[in-house]
Design a protein around this motif. Structure first.
Motif, PDB file in Angstrom:
ATOM      1  N   SER A 148      16.106 -65.252  -3.270  1.00  0.00           N
ATOM      2  CA  SER A 148      15.592 -63.890  -3.209  1.00  0.00           C
ATOM      3  C   SER A 148      15.218 -63.394  -4.599  1.00  0.00           C
ATOM      4  O   SER A 148      14.307 -62.589  -4.755  1.00  0.00           O
ATOM      5  CB  SER A 148      16.593 -62.956  -2.541  1.00  0.00           C
ATOM      6  N   PHE A 149      15.919 -63.908  -5.625  1.00  0.00           N
ATOM      7  CA  PHE A 149      15.501 -63.554  -6.987  1.00  0.00           C
ATOM      8  C   PHE A 149      14.191 -64.261  -7.338  1.00  0.00           C
ATOM      9  O   PHE A 149      13.295 -63.673  -7.922  1.00  0.00           O
ATOM     10  CB  PHE A 149      16.590 -63.919  -7.996  1.00  0.00           C
ATOM     11  N   MET A 150      14.117 -65.545  -6.961  1.00  0.00           N
ATOM     12  CA  MET A 150      12.901 -66.297  -7.255  1.00  0.00           C
ATOM     13  C   MET A 150      11.709 -65.705  -6.519  1.00  0.00           C
ATOM     14  O   MET A 150      10.581 -65.769  -6.982  1.00  0.00           O
ATOM     15  CB  MET A 150      13.060 -67.763  -6.831  1.00  0.00           C
ATOM     16  N   GLY A 151      11.975 -65.121  -5.335  1.00  0.00           N
ATOM     17  CA  GLY A 151      10.909 -64.525  -4.545  1.00  0.00           C
ATOM     18  C   GLY A 151      10.259 -63.335  -5.223  1.00  0.00           C
ATOM     19  O   GLY A 151       9.203 -62.865  -4.803  1.00  0.00           O
ATOM     20  N   GLU A 152      10.904 -62.838  -6.295  1.00  0.00           N
ATOM     21  CA  GLU A 152      10.309 -61.714  -7.015  1.00  0.00           C
ATOM     22  C   GLU A 152       8.965 -62.078  -7.642  1.00  0.00           C
ATOM     23  O   GLU A 152       8.256 -61.220  -8.149  1.00  0.00           O
ATOM     24  CB  GLU A 152      11.294 -61.195  -8.067  1.00  0.00           C
ATOM     25  N   ILE A 153       8.635 -63.338  -7.559  1.00  0.00           N
ATOM     26  CA  ILE A 153       7.316 -63.787  -8.011  1.00  0.00           C
ATOM     27  C   ILE A 153       6.222 -63.117  -7.183  1.00  0.00           C
ATOM     28  O   ILE A 153       5.052 -63.129  -7.556  1.00  0.00           O
ATOM     29  CB  ILE A 153       7.237 -65.346  -7.921  1.00  0.00           C
ATOM     30  N   ILE A 154       6.602 -62.479  -6.075  1.00  0.00           N
ATOM     31  CA  ILE A 154       5.650 -61.734  -5.244  1.00  0.00           C
ATOM     32  C   ILE A 154       4.925 -60.669  -6.062  1.00  0.00           C
ATOM     33  O   ILE A 154       3.809 -60.256  -5.758  1.00  0.00           O
ATOM     34  CB  ILE A 154       6.391 -61.105  -4.030  1.00  0.00           C
ATOM     35  N   LEU A 155       5.567 -60.234  -7.147  1.00  0.00           N
ATOM     36  CA  LEU A 155       4.937 -59.241  -8.032  1.00  0.00           C
ATOM     37  C   LEU A 155       3.609 -59.740  -8.581  1.00  0.00           C
ATOM     38  O   LEU A 155       2.740 -58.957  -8.938  1.00  0.00           O
ATOM     39  CB  LEU A 155       5.868 -58.933  -9.208  1.00  0.00           C
ATOM     40  N   LEU A 156       3.503 -61.052  -8.656  1.00  0.00           N
ATOM     41  CA  LEU A 156       2.277 -61.634  -9.190  1.00  0.00           C
ATOM     42  C   LEU A 156       1.073 -61.185  -8.374  1.00  0.00           C
ATOM     43  O   LEU A 156      -0.041 -61.121  -8.884  1.00  0.00           O
ATOM     44  CB  LEU A 156       2.398 -63.164  -9.174  1.00  0.00           C
ATOM     45  N   ALA A 157       1.313 -60.836  -7.089  1.00  0.00           N
ATOM     46  CA  ALA A 157       0.222 -60.402  -6.228  1.00  0.00           C
ATOM     47  C   ALA A 157      -0.441 -59.136  -6.744  1.00  0.00           C
ATOM     48  O   ALA A 157      -1.634 -58.931  -6.542  1.00  0.00           O
ATOM     49  CB  ALA A 157       0.734 -60.182  -4.806  1.00  0.00           C
ATOM     50  N   THR A 158       0.324 -58.286  -7.420  1.00  0.00           N
ATOM     51  CA  THR A 158      -0.288 -57.080  -7.980  1.00  0.00           C
ATOM     52  C   THR A 158      -0.841 -57.318  -9.376  1.00  0.00           C
ATOM     53  O   THR A 158      -1.714 -56.597  -9.837  1.00  0.00           O
ATOM     54  CB  THR A 158       0.728 -55.917  -8.044  1.00  0.00           C
ATOM     55  N   ILE A 159      -0.304 -58.310 -10.071  1.00  0.00           N
ATOM     56  CA  ILE A 159      -0.701 -58.517 -11.466  1.00  0.00           C
ATOM     57  C   ILE A 159      -1.872 -59.483 -11.568  1.00  0.00           C
ATOM     58  O   ILE A 159      -2.672 -59.416 -12.486  1.00  0.00           O
ATOM     59  CB  ILE A 159       0.521 -59.004 -12.272  1.00  0.00           C
ATOM     60  N   LEU A 160      -1.966 -60.393 -10.603  1.00  0.00           N
ATOM     61  CA  LEU A 160      -2.964 -61.471 -10.659  1.00  0.00           C
ATOM     62  C   LEU A 160      -4.383 -61.016 -11.001  1.00  0.00           C
ATOM     63  O   LEU A 160      -5.025 -61.621 -11.851  1.00  0.00           O
ATOM     64  CB  LEU A 160      -2.939 -62.230  -9.329  1.00  0.00           C
ATOM     65  N   PRO A 161      -4.905 -59.943 -10.388  1.00  0.00           N
ATOM     66  CA  PRO A 161      -6.284 -59.562 -10.717  1.00  0.00           C
ATOM     67  C   PRO A 161      -6.479 -59.114 -12.159  1.00  0.00           C
ATOM     68  O   PRO A 161      -7.611 -59.070 -12.625  1.00  0.00           O
ATOM     69  CB  PRO A 161      -6.584 -58.397  -9.754  1.00  0.00           C
ATOM     70  N   PHE A 162      -5.392 -58.815 -12.855  1.00  0.00           N
ATOM     71  CA  PHE A 162      -5.534 -58.355 -14.226  1.00  0.00           C
ATOM     72  C   PHE A 162      -5.365 -59.483 -15.229  1.00  0.00           C
ATOM     73  O   PHE A 162      -5.178 -59.252 -16.413  1.00  0.00           O
ATOM     74  CB  PHE A 162      -4.537 -57.225 -14.517  1.00  0.00           C
ATOM     75  N   MET A 163      -5.381 -60.706 -14.734  1.00  0.00           N
ATOM     76  CA  MET A 163      -5.282 -61.836 -15.642  1.00  0.00           C
ATOM     77  C   MET A 163      -6.677 -62.176 -16.178  1.00  0.00           C
ATOM     78  O   MET A 163      -7.658 -62.050 -15.459  1.00  0.00           O
ATOM     79  CB  MET A 163      -4.709 -63.054 -14.919  1.00  0.00           C
ATOM     80  N   THR A 164      -6.698 -62.631 -17.418  1.00  0.00           N
ATOM     81  CA  THR A 164      -7.989 -63.013 -17.980  1.00  0.00           C
ATOM     82  C   THR A 164      -8.554 -64.212 -17.230  1.00  0.00           C
ATOM     83  O   THR A 164      -9.753 -64.321 -17.046  1.00  0.00           O
ATOM     84  CB  THR A 164      -7.857 -63.364 -19.470  1.00  0.00           C
ATOM     85  N   ARG A 165      -7.660 -65.120 -16.831  1.00  0.00           N
ATOM     86  CA  ARG A 165      -8.121 -66.263 -16.057  1.00  0.00           C
ATOM     87  C   ARG A 165      -7.257 -66.403 -14.806  1.00  0.00           C
ATOM     88  O   ARG A 165      -6.264 -67.128 -14.809  1.00  0.00           O
ATOM     89  CB  ARG A 165      -8.041 -67.527 -16.911  1.00  0.00           C
TER      90      ARG A 165
END
Lengths: 425, 377
Positions: free
Chosen positions: B192-209
């Protein structure tokens, strides 16, 4: 007055509020720094815990040269139904706030050990200030008395005992442990914990009557726990006299869970430490193969112990193999030991002495039903299913356990002298 | 776009790494040791696989809908109202988790360092800083994190190495003594801690690549799982599984037990530093994602107006959610893993299924949607 300046002022005042620091802030001068805690158990009372605190003044710890005069350590005591209540009572006598972060030593009395250490251990773990790397010691008699012993080489009694602990860790007659090591042994299935014994013993001046007239106090003799094996276990003794007693750290108390079940003297403890492979610097004496009156002292330089479980037809037994090597340290006879015939004789004699010592310690542990070596834990690692069957009454199983002890001794060197002391004939 | 900043894949990975590790390292050892005994460290490794599954789903969805956050593509996939509802659920989850993190932080500080300071003092001060960081934007948090990660990893690794004289590696033996079942059960908590990677779903579009998201996230999950495993191995080797399970904060006592010579001792202050720094980053990231999501759902042109209100709500929640530290531990160990699994595994897979179904059966094409379409709702 312009607006900007006003804003800056308000901001600065707000900052000042924040910069006052921690809520729990307290100056060193307001703290009573507890260095060691002695806990006694007085059975039959409503408030059985007698807690004595050895408190050092911070100036004495840091100062070095400065200050001067005054006792370096002050004792404060309190009694209570729990340790915390006793601490609260001790607080009534204190002009400063108790601070336990520097408590490096917990001395518990044998009485408390027999009653059970759960409360003490819980206090050590749960208290936010107390540290798990504090040392635990058991003392026969009153624990408080140990803190009243005069310091001899160090600045305070705590430093004296801590110094003795560090000494003892490199010597083979006791193995003082930090609280967390005791805790993990206690928690581990198939292993029982132990605590080293600190005691007040009479100085040699009272033990040897001839010394009494010759030497006034301050004789530097100490029972150095040597090879002859008489050092440990002298215990309480008379003590009626006004003679100052000396602190001695030798032997260990065997526990079953949190309860003390028996004391092991220095020799038994060394026998036990052979199982742990922790007897470097031991002095082993064997008699001279040629001259029955002569005694050869040997020194142990390296030890390696391997313990292997064996399971045959559902019966568990263990083989303990000790490989040990060392030097000859002294010879009291005229025999030349530096010959290829003599060395193997001494080797086998030495191995027999070690084996005897180990068997004695094992018998003692089996009598007390305390598996201090952790034979059960070793079995658990090797064959968890087998151990699970025996786990329920492992202490019973342990008391009937067959353990084969094999000792291989090697004398490698004969010291600075190869032959005997030369005499003119 | 609500966020104008861009962060590099490396920054993203580092951000996720600290986000996962910060609280996991304090709570996971005790809970997994209780369930899996001396195999607790294996449970952590097992748990990281679930993190990787979540990561894969998140990046799949992210690449399917380039330039869109979780909240935006939920609407594209499920339609306006259902999508908004799902987005709100995630916002609620993030708010809830932030409150839990802040509570854990306060509880740890009061238990171990300043017992007389009220909980609210810690919670409030942490949130003030976090709100400030979120207002400054994602780039600022990431750059702050770039500095803190060095501090954090160095301190943690060196503290663990310093403790090796206390290690008794036999406490890790035997492996699989009770079979694989307890390990799998225990792996629920680290997962459940590792699942916090779900946050990447909101951050992903703001990545340069954004195409590097899988790599960055994978490095974060694997890296944090590795360090967590090392910490658990260390705690087990020093205390044995039974003791670790009985402690409130094993890592803290673990560090306290270090004494090398008589000089190298009392490292717990360092651990407090890493903990405060890590929790600050974690709180900021969660608060950021919650604010961004809420703003997106409400169709605001900026996310900044909602940050402070959310911060205040979280402060209140952090104090009122739980009565005592027992509740916190119970919640993290029992209630939270299945509840969180809905969000980290259940809902993303629902989104994937709907996407596939709509593409394959109804012939809708998602991939071509232009990045600037999002704000039109």
């Amino acid at each position: 007055m312009n607006k900007k300046l006003l804003c800056t002022l308000i901001a600065l005042i707000c900052l000042a509020l924040v910069s006052t620091g921690c809520w729990d802030r307290i100056e060193v001068e307001q703290l009573a720094i507890v260095r060691s805690i002695a806990i006694d158990y007085l059975p039959g009372r409503k408030a059985p815990y007698l807690v004595t605190l050895a408190i050092s003044l911070p100036s004495d710890i840091a100062g070095g040269e400065g200050g001067g005069g005054g006792e370096p350590t002050q004792l404060f005591s309190g009694v209570g139904a729990t340790i915390n209540l006793a601490l609260e009572q001790a607080n009534f006598n204190l002009s400063r706030r108790l601070f336990l972060s520097h408590a490096e030593l917990f001395i518990v009395s044998e009485e408390l050990g027999r009653h059970g250490l759960t409360h003490v251990l819980d206090f050590i773990v749960r208290h936010p200030q107390v540290r798990l790397n504090a040392f635990l010691l058991v003392t026969p008699g009153m624990a408080q008395k140990c803190l009243t012993a005069p310091e001899r080489l160090e600045a305070g009694v705590t430093e004296e005992i801590i110094g003795m602990i560090h000494q003892a860790q490199t010597s083979p007659e006791s193995d003082p442990q930090q609280a967390f090591k005791f805790l993990r042994q206690m928690a581990s299935p198939g292993q029982d914990p132990y605590i080293s014994i600190l005691m007040l013993s009479d100085p040699l001046t009272t033990v040897i009557p001839e010394l009494k007239d010759e030497l006034k106090p301050g004789g530097q003799e100490e029972s150095s726990g040597g090879g002859s094996g008489e050092s440990g276990g002298s215990g309480g003794g008379g003590g009626g006299e006004e003679q100052e007693q000396v602190l001695t750290l030798v032997g260990q108390a065997a526990f079953q869970d949190d309860k003390l079940v028996g004391l092991m003297n220095g020799v038994e403890t060394r026998g036990f430490l052979w199982f742990m492979g922790r007897t470097e610097r031991a002095v082993i004496t064997v008699s001279d193969p040629e001259d029955p009156d002569g005694i050869v002292s040997t020194h142990v330089a390296r030890v390696e112990t391997t313990i292997k479980p064996q399971i045959k037809n559902g019966q568990v037994s263990f083989t303990v193999q000790v490989e040990e090597e060392g030097d000859i340290r002294s010879v009291s006879s005229q025999t030349n030991l530096a010959t290829t015939e003599m060395i193997p004789k001494i080797n086998s004699a030495k191995a027999a002495v070690i084996k005897h010592e180990m068997e004695k310690a094992l018998r003692k542990m089996q009598e007390l039903k305390t598996d201090l070596v952790g034979f059960g834990a070793i079995l658990n690692r090797k064959d968890p299913d087998m151990f699970r069957q025996l786990q329920e009454n492992w202490s019973e199983e342990f008391s009937k356990l067959t353990v084969d002890i094999v000792v291989i001794s090697e004398i490698r060197r004969t010291g600075q002298q190869s032959g005997p002391v030369q005499q003119h004939r | 776009m609500l966020e104008n900043g861009k962060i590099s894949p490396r920054q993203t990975g580092e951000l996720m790494f600290i986000t996962i590790l910060a609280t996991a390292i304090l709570f996971v050892p005790a809970i997994t040791a209780e369930l899996a005994g001396h195999d607790a460290w294996l449970a952590t490794l097992a748990g990281s696989f679930i993190g990787l599954v979540t990561l894969w789903m998140v990046t799949w969805l992210g690449h399917k809908h380039p330039g869109q956050t979780l909240f935006a593509y939920a609407e594209t996939i499920l339609g306006k109202w259902l999508g908004k509802l799902l987005g709100l659920a995630y916002v609620w989850l993030f708010v809830q988790i932030t409150a839990i993190i802040v509570r854990e932080f306060g509880d740890f500080m009061t238990t171990s360092f300043m017992p007389n300071t009220p909980l609210s003092a810690f919670n409030l001060s942490l949130l003030v800083v976090a709100v400030w960081a979120v207002l400054a934007g994602l780039e600022v948090i990431s750059r702050m994190n770039e500095f803190l990660i060095l501090l954090l990893v160095t301190i943690l690794v060196s503290v663990i190495l310093l403790s090796t004289p206390n290690w008794e590696l036999t406490y890790l033996l035997p492996f699989f003594a009770n079979g694989p079942l307890p390990i799998l059960v225990a792996s629920a908590v680290p997962s459940s801690f590792m699942g916090e990677i779900i946050l990447l779903a909101t951050i992903l579009p703001f990545m340069t690549r954004p195409e590097r998201a899988l790599l960055a996230g994978g490095a974060a999950v694997v890296g944090s799982a590795a360090l967590l495993t090392l910490a658990i191995v260390g705690s087990l080797a020093v205390f044995g599984p039974e003791l670790v399970a009985s402690f409130s904060f094993p890592l803290h006592l673990f560090v306290r037990s270090i004494s090398i010579g008589q000089l190298l001792t009392r490292f717990e202050v360092l651990v407090m530093v890493t903990w405060v720094a890590g929790v600050f980053i974690k709180t900021s990231v969660f608060l950021y994602c919650a604010s961004l999501g809420l703003a997106e759902i409400l169709g605001l042109s900026q996310y900044r107006p909602v940050v402070l209100p959310l911060g205040i709500i979280i402060t209140v929640f952090s104090i009122s959610f739980f009565q005592s530290v027992v509740d916190v531990k119970e919640f993290i160990g029992q209630t939270f893993p299945p509840y969180f699994a809905i969000f980290s595994l259940g809902l993303p897979s629902l989104l994937i299924v709907v996407t596939v179904v709509r593409e394959k059966i109804f012939g809708t094409t998602f991939t071509q949607s232009a990045p600037d379409k999002i704000n039109k709702g």
